[in-house]
Structures are given as C-alpha cells and as structure tokens.
Design an enzyme around this catalytic site. Structure first.
Site, short mmCIF file in Angstrom:
data_model
loop_
_atom_site.label_atom_id
_atom_site.label_comp_id
_atom_site.label_asym_id
_atom_site.label_seq_id
_atom_site.Cartn_x
_atom_site.Cartn_y
_atom_site.Cartn_z
N PRO A 2 -11.14 -35.12 -6.44
CA PRO A 2 -11.09 -35.56 -5.04
C PRO A 2 -10.63 -37.01 -4.94
O PRO A 2 -10.99 -37.83 -5.78
CB PRO A 2 -12.53 -35.42 -4.55
N GLU A 3 -9.82 -37.33 -3.95
CA GLU A 3 -9.38 -38.70 -3.76
C GLU A 3 -10.18 -39.34 -2.62
O GLU A 3 -11.01 -38.70 -2.01
CB GLU A 3 -7.87 -38.70 -3.47
N HIS A 85 -23.80 -22.75 -10.51
CA HIS A 85 -23.35 -24.07 -10.98
C HIS A 85 -24.04 -25.24 -10.27
O HIS A 85 -23.43 -26.29 -10.09
CB HIS A 85 -21.83 -24.21 -10.83
N ARG A 104 -17.49 -27.63 -13.47
CA ARG A 104 -17.10 -28.20 -14.77
C ARG A 104 -18.10 -29.25 -15.28
O ARG A 104 -17.95 -29.75 -16.39
CB ARG A 104 -15.68 -28.77 -14.67
#
Ligand SMILES: [Zn+2]
Length: 266
Positions: A2-3, A85, A104
């Site tokens: 994400p930016e 997750h 992840r």
C-alpha cells in the site's frame, strides 16, 4: 505494498470507527506481528484517543503511547472478522473488535511510548504545509543521487512508492535515471506539483488497488484507471504515442516515456 494514499484512506476509516474505544483484550495469534515489552499491560484498559498517519505508518494513539502499525505487503486493519490470517486482534469494551489480517505476515504492530521519537528519522510529508518548492529544490540539490531511488527513500521524502514516483516523474518530464542536483528549476517545480497532485487525487479516489489492497470496509479504490505510465510497458504514451519503456532501476520496475522524459545528468 500500500502507498501513502491507501494508508491515508485506512486512517480516515479508522478515525470514524475506533476513536473512543477502550481496549479490553489483546489477542496475538502471530508473535512476530506484535512488539512490546509487556504487550498486555501496555495496551489493555487504554482508550484510543486519535488515529494519525505519518508516512506509511498508522499511529493508533492511546491515553499514553501509541500502537504504530506498518501494513507492509498484505496487511489490513478491519472491524469485520476476516476468518483467515488474523495476526493480532484488539477487542473493545463496546463489544467491537479490530482485526489485523495479513496473509504474508510481514505487517507489524509496535507499541511505543513515544511515536514521534520512533519515527523521527523520516523525511517531510509531501502534502504537509512545510513542503514548499524552495525546500524541495534545496533537498534535491543537496543530494547527488539518481532521482527515482532518492524519491523512494523515506528518509528523504515520505510516502512515495514505486507507482507514484513513476507517475510523478512522467508528469514532470524527468527521466528516472536523472541525477537529483542537475534537474532544472522548472522541472523541480513540475515534480513538486505532480507529487502533490497525484497523492491528493489518489486520496480523493480512495487509493489504487493495483497491488493487492482493499480498504477496511472492502470497497476498492478507483485511482488505477488514471495511471499514465505505471504498468503500461509497450503501450503508447498518452502524450506522444511512443511506446512506454520499462527498465530495472535499483531493483524496481520503472516505467517512463523515452521521448517525453529527459535524462538530466549534468
Ligand atoms: Zn511520450
């Protein structure tokens, strides 16, 4: 990853959902995702007073200290139980919860007594009032570095990721391998405008979804449609029709128009 605009969007969402909540329980399902000396004691019974963004960090400010979150590749903060997750959960007295979901597992939540000190190494915020053209010109002159990796360096300027740097350099007519101190004043000015406009437009459009991101409320962003060079290798430049080129620069895929962007080296 994400930016800045995506993180800003998450922060605004959290401001509307978790400020005022008091933490009643902390559940850490993945040890590495949460760092604090005595996690339970520093967090439980504290009330969330504010949620702010600094660079790509989310600061959940408590009565004292803060939880500083970096989403990294796939992290999400969501009030909706995601089933899979979940690395960290904050339960609130109201009965609501906040889930840190991360497929992840590179995302981190850190408790710090002093978030400003923890993040003091970061460069200026591009959308902040202090980031004026003359300051930016001085910053670029002071460094004699290749411009793209420099703009990605968070200690130089925060919040710009790979997509936005490619887009901003295109709008400013600067080839990504240019040296920072050689870029003419006019192009610096264009770059300054481009960075701020792109980030602001992107925040307004609720963030791009190119790289595996969706907001806490699972509404996708819409900025992707506005990308002019990123991900357009071989496609015609929207200004001159010449095919967009892709190179590797500092290990990052880099897109530019060989005709519209000039390489400044001296
Ligand atoms: Zn072009």
């Amino acid at each position: 990853m994400p930016e800045l605009p995506e993180v800003e969007t998450v922060v605004r969402g959290l401001q509307n959902t978790i400020v005022g909540e008091t933490i009643s329980e902390l559940e850490v399902a993945w040890d590495k995702a949460f760092e604090a000396e005595d996690a339970y004691d520093v967090v439980v019974n504290k009330t969330i007073r504010a949620v702010e963004r600094r660079a790509k960090y989310i600061m959940i400010k408590l009565d004292s200290g803060a939880l500083v979150v970096h989403l990294r590749m796939t992290g999400k903060l969501t009030p909706v139980y995601p089933e899979k997750h979940v690395t960290v959960t904050l339960h609130f007295r109201s009965g609501k919860s906040l889930y840190f979901q991360d497929t992840r597992k590179f995302g981190r939540m850190i408790y710090t007594p002093d978030p400003d000190d923890m993040l003091s190494h970061l460069g200026p915020e591009p959308l902040g009032d202090a980031f004026i053209i003359s300051l930016f010109r001085k910053m670029l002159k002071a460094k004699k570095r290749v411009i793209k990796p420099l703009l990605l360096d968070q200690t130089f300027l925060v919040g710009l990721g790979n997509i936005y740097v490619d887009e901003a350099l295109f709008q400013a007519g600067i080839q990504p391998e240019s040296l920072s101190h050689t870029v003419p004043a006019r192009n610096v000015e264009m770059l300054h405008t481009a960075i701020r406009t792109i980030l602001q437009n992107s925040i307004d459009a609720q963030g791009t979804t190119v790289l595996n991101f969706s907001h806490g409320d699972n509404v996708s962003g819409t900025y992707q449609a506005a990308l002019q060079v990123y991900g357009r290798e071989g496609e015609p430049c929207l200004i001159c029709d010449y095919p967009i080129k892709k190179i590797k620069l500092g290990q990052r895929g880099t897109h530019y128009c060989p005709k519209c962007q000039r390489k400044f080296r001296r």
